[in-house]
Design a protein around this motif. Structure first.
Motif, PDB file in Angstrom:
ATOM      1  N   UNK A 121       0.833  -1.206   0.000  1.00 38.81           N
ATOM      2  CA  UNK A 121       0.000   0.000   0.000  1.00 38.81           C
ATOM      3  C   UNK A 121       0.867   1.256   0.000  1.00 38.81           C
ATOM      4  N   UNK A 122       1.903   1.253   0.823  1.00 34.22           N
ATOM      5  CA  UNK A 122       2.807   2.403   0.868  1.00 34.22           C
ATOM      6  C   UNK A 122       3.535   2.592  -0.450  1.00 34.22           C
ATOM      7  N   UNK A 123       3.943   1.485  -1.050  1.00 37.45           N
ATOM      8  CA  UNK A 123       4.641   1.564  -2.340  1.00 37.45           C
ATOM      9  C   UNK A 123       3.686   2.083  -3.428  1.00 37.45           C
ATOM     10  N   UNK A 124       2.435   1.625  -3.402  1.00 36.93           N
ATOM     11  CA  UNK A 124       1.453   2.100  -4.378  1.00 36.93           C
ATOM     12  C   UNK A 124       1.244   3.604  -4.235  1.00 36.93           C
ATOM     13  N   UNK A 125       1.085   4.044  -3.012  1.00 32.72           N
ATOM     14  CA  UNK A 125       0.896   5.472  -2.771  1.00 32.72           C
ATOM     15  C   UNK A 125       2.121   6.268  -3.226  1.00 32.72           C
ATOM     16  N   UNK A 126       3.304   5.768  -2.921  1.00 34.97           N
ATOM     17  CA  UNK A 126       4.529   6.450  -3.351  1.00 34.97           C
ATOM     18  C   UNK A 126       4.622   6.526  -4.872  1.00 34.97           C
ATOM     19  N   UNK A 127       4.292   5.445  -5.552  1.00 40.61           N
ATOM     20  CA  UNK A 127       4.333   5.440  -7.022  1.00 40.61           C
ATOM     21  C   UNK A 127       3.352   6.456  -7.605  1.00 40.61           C
ATOM     22  N   UNK A 128       2.158   6.532  -7.028  1.00 39.75           N
ATOM     23  CA  UNK A 128       1.159   7.486  -7.510  1.00 39.75           C
ATOM     24  C   UNK A 128       1.599   8.931  -7.245  1.00 39.75           C
ATOM     25  N   UNK A 129       2.127   9.187  -6.064  1.00 40.97           N
ATOM     26  CA  UNK A 129       2.610  10.536  -5.740  1.00 40.97           C
ATOM     27  C   UNK A 129       3.782  10.932  -6.625  1.00 40.97           C
ATOM     28  N   UNK A 130       4.684   9.993  -6.869  1.00 43.28           N
ATOM     29  CA  UNK A 130       5.841  10.277  -7.709  1.00 43.28           C
ATOM     30  C   UNK A 130       5.409  10.631  -9.131  1.00 43.28           C
ATOM     31  N   UNK A 131       4.430   9.914  -9.635  1.00 39.47           N
ATOM     32  CA  UNK A 131       3.937  10.215 -10.983  1.00 39.47           C
ATOM     33  C   UNK A 131       3.336  11.621 -11.029  1.00 39.47           C
ATOM     34  N   UNK A 132       2.533  11.924 -10.038  1.00 39.72           N
ATOM     35  CA  UNK A 132       1.848  13.226 -10.011  1.00 39.72           C
ATOM     36  C   UNK A 132       2.819  14.381  -9.829  1.00 39.72           C
ATOM     37  N   UNK A 133       3.806  14.200  -8.952  1.00 38.04           N
ATOM     38  CA  UNK A 133       4.743  15.277  -8.648  1.00 38.04           C
ATOM     39  C   UNK A 133       5.979  15.260  -9.552  1.00 38.04           C
ATOM     40  N   UNK A 134       6.120  14.234 -10.363  1.00 35.74           N
ATOM     41  CA  UNK A 134       7.219  14.185 -11.322  1.00 35.74           C
ATOM     42  C   UNK A 134       8.578  13.891 -10.709  1.00 35.74           C
ATOM     43  N   UNK A 135       8.630  12.991  -9.719  1.00 40.28           N
ATOM     44  CA  UNK A 135       9.922  12.591  -9.174  1.00 40.28           C
ATOM     45  C   UNK A 135      10.044  11.075  -9.250  1.00 40.28           C
ATOM     46  N   UNK A 136      11.268  10.579  -9.126  1.00 37.40           N
ATOM     47  CA  UNK A 136      11.507   9.147  -9.161  1.00 37.40           C
ATOM     48  C   UNK A 136      11.724   8.653  -7.741  1.00 37.40           C
ATOM     49  N   UNK A 137      10.879   7.737  -7.290  1.00 39.81           N
ATOM     50  CA  UNK A 137      11.044   7.224  -5.926  1.00 39.81           C
ATOM     51  C   UNK A 137      12.292   6.352  -5.817  1.00 39.81           C
ATOM     52  N   UNK A 138      12.725   6.135  -4.596  1.00 39.85           N
ATOM     53  CA  UNK A 138      13.858   5.249  -4.347  1.00 39.85           C
ATOM     54  C   UNK A 138      13.362   4.049  -3.578  1.00 39.85           C
ATOM     55  N   UNK A 139      13.667   2.863  -3.960  1.00 39.87           N
ATOM     56  CA  UNK A 139      14.389   2.507  -5.173  1.00 39.87           C
ATOM     57  C   UNK A 139      13.529   2.755  -6.414  1.00 39.87           C
ATOM     58  N   UNK A 140      14.199   2.953  -7.511  1.00 37.76           N
ATOM     59  CA  UNK A 140      13.479   3.222  -8.763  1.00 37.76           C
ATOM     60  C   UNK A 140      12.563   2.057  -9.094  1.00 37.76           C
ATOM     61  N   UNK A 141      11.344   2.352  -9.521  1.00 37.73           N
ATOM     62  CA  UNK A 141      10.403   1.272  -9.852  1.00 37.73           C
ATOM     63  C   UNK A 141      10.838   0.503 -11.093  1.00 37.73           C
ATOM     64  N   UNK A 142      10.588  -0.801 -11.068  1.00 35.95           N
ATOM     65  CA  UNK A 142      10.855  -1.613 -12.246  1.00 35.95           C
ATOM     66  C   UNK A 142       9.636  -1.569 -13.164  1.00 35.95           C
ATOM     67  N   UNK A 143       9.726  -2.241 -14.290  1.00 37.19           N
ATOM     68  CA  UNK A 143       8.635  -2.214 -15.276  1.00 37.19           C
ATOM     69  C   UNK A 143       7.331  -2.733 -14.683  1.00 37.19           C
ATOM     70  N   UNK A 144       7.395  -3.787 -13.884  1.00 40.78           N
ATOM     71  CA  UNK A 144       6.172  -4.342 -13.284  1.00 40.78           C
ATOM     72  C   UNK A 144       5.524  -3.325 -12.345  1.00 40.78           C
ATOM     73  N   UNK A 145       6.321  -2.623 -11.561  1.00 37.67           N
ATOM     74  CA  UNK A 145       5.783  -1.615 -10.652  1.00 37.67           C
ATOM     75  C   UNK A 145       5.187  -0.445 -11.423  1.00 37.67           C
ATOM     76  N   UNK A 146       5.802  -0.089 -12.533  1.00 43.66           N
ATOM     77  CA  UNK A 146       5.249   0.994 -13.356  1.00 43.66           C
ATOM     78  C   UNK A 146       3.902   0.587 -13.953  1.00 43.66           C
TER      79      UNK A 146
END
Length: 148
Positions: free
Chosen positions: A79-104
């Motif tokens: 859940x935390x990773x999903x939220x981070x991925x969504x926030x990163x997309x919206x704010x235009x930053x790359x989370x750490x660790x960088x998401x792989x293709x499956x996470x994208x």
């Protein structure tokens, strides 16, 4: 809804595969494509098309399943990773660790579900996301304590 986290992950994978790689730009056509993916994945029944509460529940369940899919690599943290991925997309930053293709792909599916929620429901889509993350947390807690 789901019998296990494994079944939920399979449902999430089915949802991801059913979504077109590029969603239509037109909101109505995009909503139709996302609802079709919900049907294909089994999260939505064809009798429930156009039934906003049922579509909302299927959308919430889809988001929950996506969080469980992310749990595969980090149990209890999907859940935390999903939220981070969504926030990163919206704010235009790359989370750490960088998401792989499956996470994208998980992020893109979650974004599509949130777009459906924004177009189809009058309620705030973030409330729907919050509900999905809450369900995920309860299910993760129950599975760690051995409850079903």
């Amino acid at each position: 809804m789901r019998s296990s986290h494994t079944g939920c992950r399979a449902t999430a994978q089915s949802l991801i595969e059913a979504l077109p790689r590029l969603l239509p730009q037109d909101e109505a056509r995009c909503a139709d494509a996302v609802q079709a993916a919900l049907l294909t994945s089994g999260l939505l029944d064809s009798a429930d098309l156009g039934n906003s509460p049922a579509v909302a529940a299927a959308t919430r369940d889809g988001l929950t399943c996506l969080a469980h899919l992310l749990d595969k690599d980090a149990p209890g943290h999907g859940a935390g990773r999903l939220l981070l991925l969504l926030l990163a997309e919206r704010a235009g930053f790359t989370p750490h660790p960088s998401p792989d293709t499956a996470q994208l792909r998980v992020r893109d599916a979650a974004t599509a579900l949130l777009c459906l929620a924004q177009w189809h429901f009058s309620d705030d889509p973030l409330r729907l996301l919050g509900g999905a993350l809450e369900v995920h947390a309860e299910e993760a807690r129950d599975s760690s304590t051995g409850r079903s």
